[in-house]
Motif scaffolding. Structure first.
Motif, PDB file in Angstrom:
ATOM      1  N   LYS A   1       0.832  -1.187   0.000  1.00  0.00           N
ATOM      2  CA  LYS A   1       0.000   0.000   0.000  1.00  0.00           C
ATOM      3  C   LYS A   1       0.877   1.251   0.000  1.00  0.00           C
ATOM      4  O   LYS A   1       1.835   1.356   0.771  1.00  0.00           O
ATOM      5  N   ILE A   2       0.556   2.194  -0.849  1.00  0.00           N
ATOM      6  CA  ILE A   2       1.211   3.487  -0.843  1.00  0.00           C
ATOM      7  C   ILE A   2       0.208   4.507  -0.319  1.00  0.00           C
ATOM      8  O   ILE A   2      -0.939   4.183  -0.030  1.00  0.00           O
ATOM      9  N   ASP A   3       0.634   5.743  -0.206  1.00  0.00           N
ATOM     10  CA  ASP A   3      -0.250   6.757   0.368  1.00  0.00           C
ATOM     11  C   ASP A   3      -1.317   7.230  -0.616  1.00  0.00           C
ATOM     12  O   ASP A   3      -2.501   7.274  -0.281  1.00  0.00           O
ATOM     13  N   VAL A   4      -0.903   7.607  -1.813  1.00  0.00           N
ATOM     14  CA  VAL A   4      -1.821   8.270  -2.747  1.00  0.00           C
ATOM     15  C   VAL A   4      -1.735   7.643  -4.139  1.00  0.00           C
ATOM     16  O   VAL A   4      -0.635   7.477  -4.682  1.00  0.00           O
TER      17      VAL A   4
ATOM     18  N   SER B   1      -3.757   1.199  -5.444  1.00  0.00           N
ATOM     19  CA  SER B   1      -3.326   0.603  -4.178  1.00  0.00           C
ATOM     20  C   SER B   1      -3.140   1.640  -3.080  1.00  0.00           C
ATOM     21  O   SER B   1      -2.694   1.310  -1.992  1.00  0.00           O
ATOM     22  N   GLY B   2      -3.468   2.894  -3.339  1.00  0.00           N
ATOM     23  CA  GLY B   2      -3.245   3.953  -2.370  1.00  0.00           C
ATOM     24  C   GLY B   2      -4.211   3.932  -1.198  1.00  0.00           C
ATOM     25  O   GLY B   2      -5.328   3.414  -1.297  1.00  0.00           O
ATOM     26  N   LYS B   3      -3.787   4.537  -0.102  1.00  0.00           N
ATOM     27  CA  LYS B   3      -4.661   4.709   1.059  1.00  0.00           C
ATOM     28  C   LYS B   3      -5.766   5.709   0.740  1.00  0.00           C
ATOM     29  O   LYS B   3      -6.826   5.696   1.362  1.00  0.00           O
ATOM     30  N   CYS B   4      -5.480   6.579  -0.207  1.00  0.00           N
ATOM     31  CA  CYS B   4      -6.523   7.425  -0.765  1.00  0.00           C
ATOM     32  C   CYS B   4      -6.277   7.518  -2.270  1.00  0.00           C
ATOM     33  O   CYS B   4      -5.157   7.261  -2.745  1.00  0.00           O
ATOM     34  N   VAL B   5      -7.314   7.855  -3.014  1.00  0.00           N
ATOM     35  CA  VAL B   5      -7.223   7.879  -4.482  1.00  0.00           C
ATOM     36  C   VAL B   5      -7.746   9.223  -4.987  1.00  0.00           C
ATOM     37  O   VAL B   5      -8.824   9.660  -4.603  1.00  0.00           O
ATOM     38  N   ILE B   6      -6.947   9.853  -5.842  1.00  0.00           N
ATOM     39  CA  ILE B   6      -7.342  11.131  -6.447  1.00  0.00           C
ATOM     40  C   ILE B   6      -7.514  10.910  -7.941  1.00  0.00           C
ATOM     41  O   ILE B   6      -6.629  10.368  -8.604  1.00  0.00           O
ATOM     42  N   SER B   7      -8.655  11.319  -8.468  1.00  0.00           N
ATOM     43  CA  SER B   7      -8.889  11.234  -9.907  1.00  0.00           C
ATOM     44  C   SER B   7      -9.124  12.637 -10.453  1.00  0.00           C
ATOM     45  O   SER B   7      -9.789  13.454  -9.819  1.00  0.00           O
ATOM     46  N   LEU B   8      -8.561  12.901 -11.628  1.00  0.00           N
ATOM     47  CA  LEU B   8      -8.737  14.205 -12.253  1.00  0.00           C
ATOM     48  C   LEU B   8      -8.525  14.092 -13.752  1.00  0.00           C
ATOM     49  O   LEU B   8      -7.931  13.125 -14.239  1.00  0.00           O
ATOM     50  N   ASP B   9      -9.033  15.089 -14.473  1.00  0.00           N
ATOM     51  CA  ASP B   9      -8.875  15.111 -15.920  1.00  0.00           C
ATOM     52  C   ASP B   9      -7.445  15.478 -16.282  1.00  0.00           C
ATOM     53  O   ASP B   9      -6.828  16.357 -15.650  1.00  0.00           O
ATOM     54  N   ILE B  10      -6.935  14.856 -17.319  1.00  0.00           N
ATOM     55  CA  ILE B  10      -5.546  15.041 -17.713  1.00  0.00           C
ATOM     56  C   ILE B  10      -5.292  16.419 -18.327  1.00  0.00           C
ATOM     57  O   ILE B  10      -4.148  16.863 -18.428  1.00  0.00           O
ATOM     58  N   ASP B  11      -6.347  17.132 -18.719  1.00  0.00           N
ATOM     59  CA  ASP B  11      -6.163  18.459 -19.304  1.00  0.00           C
ATOM     60  C   ASP B  11      -5.984  19.546 -18.246  1.00  0.00           C
ATOM     61  O   ASP B  11      -5.673  20.694 -18.565  1.00  0.00           O
ATOM     62  N   PHE B  12      -6.192  19.198 -16.968  1.00  0.00           N
ATOM     63  CA  PHE B  12      -5.967  20.108 -15.838  1.00  0.00           C
ATOM     64  C   PHE B  12      -6.736  21.419 -15.962  1.00  0.00           C
ATOM     65  O   PHE B  12      -6.210  22.492 -15.637  1.00  0.00           O
TER      66      PHE B  12
ATOM     67  N   TRP C   1      -8.138  15.411   3.878  1.00  0.00           N
ATOM     68  CA  TRP C   1      -8.205  13.956   4.109  1.00  0.00           C
ATOM     69  C   TRP C   1      -7.599  13.598   5.463  1.00  0.00           C
ATOM     70  O   TRP C   1      -8.133  12.775   6.204  1.00  0.00           O
ATOM     71  N   GLU C   2      -6.471  14.241   5.804  1.00  0.00           N
ATOM     72  CA  GLU C   2      -5.824  13.985   7.087  1.00  0.00           C
ATOM     73  C   GLU C   2      -6.715  14.411   8.258  1.00  0.00           C
ATOM     74  O   GLU C   2      -6.621  13.869   9.356  1.00  0.00           O
ATOM     75  N   LYS C   3      -7.620  15.357   7.997  1.00  0.00           N
ATOM     76  CA  LYS C   3      -8.548  15.802   9.044  1.00  0.00           C
ATOM     77  C   LYS C   3      -9.691  14.815   9.264  1.00  0.00           C
ATOM     78  O   LYS C   3     -10.477  14.975  10.203  1.00  0.00           O
ATOM     79  N   GLY C   4      -9.804  13.833   8.380  1.00  0.00           N
ATOM     80  CA  GLY C   4     -10.840  12.808   8.565  1.00  0.00           C
ATOM     81  C   GLY C   4     -11.913  12.770   7.509  1.00  0.00           C
ATOM     82  O   GLY C   4     -12.805  11.916   7.570  1.00  0.00           O
TER      83      GLY C   4
ATOM     84  N   PHE D   1     -12.963  15.790 -10.239  1.00  0.00           N
ATOM     85  CA  PHE D   1     -11.722  15.949  -9.484  1.00  0.00           C
ATOM     86  C   PHE D   1     -12.054  15.596  -8.042  1.00  0.00           C
ATOM     87  O   PHE D   1     -12.636  16.389  -7.311  1.00  0.00           O
ATOM     88  N   PHE D   2     -11.695  14.381  -7.621  1.00  0.00           N
ATOM     89  CA  PHE D   2     -12.088  13.864  -6.323  1.00  0.00           C
ATOM     90  C   PHE D   2     -10.910  13.244  -5.590  1.00  0.00           C
ATOM     91  O   PHE D   2     -10.001  12.684  -6.217  1.00  0.00           O
ATOM     92  N   LEU D   3     -10.960  13.328  -4.288  1.00  0.00           N
ATOM     93  CA  LEU D   3     -10.124  12.481  -3.432  1.00  0.00           C
ATOM     94  C   LEU D   3     -11.060  11.564  -2.677  1.00  0.00           C
ATOM     95  O   LEU D   3     -12.034  12.019  -2.056  1.00  0.00           O
ATOM     96  N   LEU D   4     -10.779  10.274  -2.725  1.00  0.00           N
ATOM     97  CA  LEU D   4     -11.576   9.276  -2.016  1.00  0.00           C
ATOM     98  C   LEU D   4     -10.683   8.471  -1.087  1.00  0.00           C
ATOM     99  O   LEU D   4      -9.627   7.992  -1.492  1.00  0.00           O
ATOM    100  N   ASP D   5     -11.118   8.332   0.144  1.00  0.00           N
ATOM    101  CA  ASP D   5     -10.426   7.457   1.081  1.00  0.00           C
ATOM    102  C   ASP D   5     -10.567   6.006   0.622  1.00  0.00           C
ATOM    103  O   ASP D   5     -11.524   5.651  -0.076  1.00  0.00           O
ATOM    104  N   ARG D   6      -9.659   5.177   1.035  1.00  0.00           N
ATOM    105  CA  ARG D   6      -9.686   3.767   0.623  1.00  0.00           C
ATOM    106  C   ARG D   6     -10.996   3.092   1.003  1.00  0.00           C
ATOM    107  O   ARG D   6     -11.505   2.251   0.244  1.00  0.00           O
ATOM    108  N   ILE D   7     -11.598   3.471   2.122  1.00  0.00           N
ATOM    109  CA  ILE D   7     -12.862   2.847   2.523  1.00  0.00           C
ATOM    110  C   ILE D   7     -13.959   3.139   1.501  1.00  0.00           C
ATOM    111  O   ILE D   7     -14.804   2.292   1.221  1.00  0.00           O
TER     112      ILE D   7
END
Length: 310
Positions: free
Chosen positions: A3-6, A87-98, A112-115, A157-163
């Motif tokens: 497992k990695i972090d992100v 495999s991350g503890k959290c997962v961030i998805s975003l569009d490649i065009d930024f 995320w660190e805040k819960g 553009f989301f961050l999702l915790d592993r749960i």
């Protein structure tokens, strides 16, 4: 794989101008943080040099991974594939065009660190053409009235915790939209805000047809209100038609209107309303048919830098 972090997921469809830029920009952002990370490019059937560029990057940097589909399946399946292979503890998805700035990632990780289990990004301003802004505003207003208020101008553009990721990965839907599934889970959410900028490179692959398809998927997978709306429209149509019948009958008796003319507005109104109701039901029926086939959302042709590469 440990497992990695992100995990950072970026779907790509004919994005050869953006692949290397995306890699360099994400690397610069993540190397300035304390987190271990992986970058997952999902090649959604590109016909340009996107695949080859991503493959070369994978050969240089083992933190970069590549999933390649057998053909174009769409952004939603690409996101699902990336999350299932992450495999991350959290997962961030975003569009490649930024068009939404990836520089928000450290702030997302801070929340995320805040819960917070979900961190999403809403758009403050859209620096796009009038048509794109108008259609987007109309879509989100309709979805809001149908009950999907969380989706209002939310970027992909989301961050999702592993749960949350693990819960999404257990779902058996094959025609849902990623946004609707995320908010359906109901986990603690934090919203950040950003301006939507024009693309630096390339052209959008989000055509009008894809916009309409996504809109119908969002509706059918988020709410059943349009089905009940059909009943209310039919009831209102019955009352209106009954009153029109009385009005035109009286006018005909008084010789103020030709006896046959009343058929025109009543017939037009009836036909239009019935067609509308059947159309809404047809959309839901089509999605039910798609789900009943139980086909996979995508087919992976190749994986690079994964422990179970094909």
């Amino acid at each position: 794989m440990d497992k990695i972090d992100v995990s950072i997921i970026m779907p790509m469809l004919n994005e050869e101008e953006n692949v290397l830029n995306a890699y360099n920009r994400i690397n610069g952002i993540m190397n300035a943080t304390k987190y271990s990370y992986e970058i997952i490019f999902v090649n959604d059937g590109s016909s340009d040099d996107s695949y080859n560029i991503a493959k070369r990057i994978c050969g240089i940097d083992k933190r970069v991974r590549l999933i390649s589909f057998s053909r174009n399946f769409g952004q939603e399946p690409a996101l699902l594939a990336g999350h299932k292979e992450s495999s991350g503890k959290c997962v961030i998805s975003l569009d490649i065009d930024f068009q939404e700035p990836p520089e928000l990632i450290p702030k997302m990780l801070e929340e995320w660190e805040k819960g917070y289990k979900i961190v999403d990004v809403k758009r403050k301003k859209r620096k796009e053409g009038f048509f794109k802004r108008a259609t987007a505003k109309c879509f989100y207003k309709i979805m809001s009235h149908l009950g999907a208020k969380n989706m209002n101008d939310t970027a992909m553009f989301f961050l999702l915790d592993r749960i949350v990721v693990d819960k999404i990965n257990t779902l058996e839907e094959c025609s849902g939209t990623f946004k609707s599934v995320i908010f359906w889970t109901g986990y603690k959410t934090k919203t950040l805000y950003a301006d939507r900028s024009p693309r630096d490179f390339g052209k959008t692959k989000y055509t009008l047809a894809k916009m309409i398809d996504t809109a119908s998927l969002s509706m059918t997978n988020t709410t059943t209100k349009p089905l009940y709306l059909g009943f209310y429209i039919s009831f209102a149509m019955f009352i209106t038609t009954f009153l029109l019948d009385i009005a035109f009958t009286v006018l005909s008796i008084l010789n103020l209107l030709p006896a046959s003319l009343w058929l025109i507005p009543v017939g037009t109104f009836l036909t239009g309303t019935i067609t509308l109701v059947l159309g809404v039901h047809g959309i839901y029926l089509a999605q039910t048919f798609i789900e009943s086939r139980h086909r996979p959302e995508y087919i992976i042709e190749e994986k690079i830098n994964f422990d179970d590469e094909k």
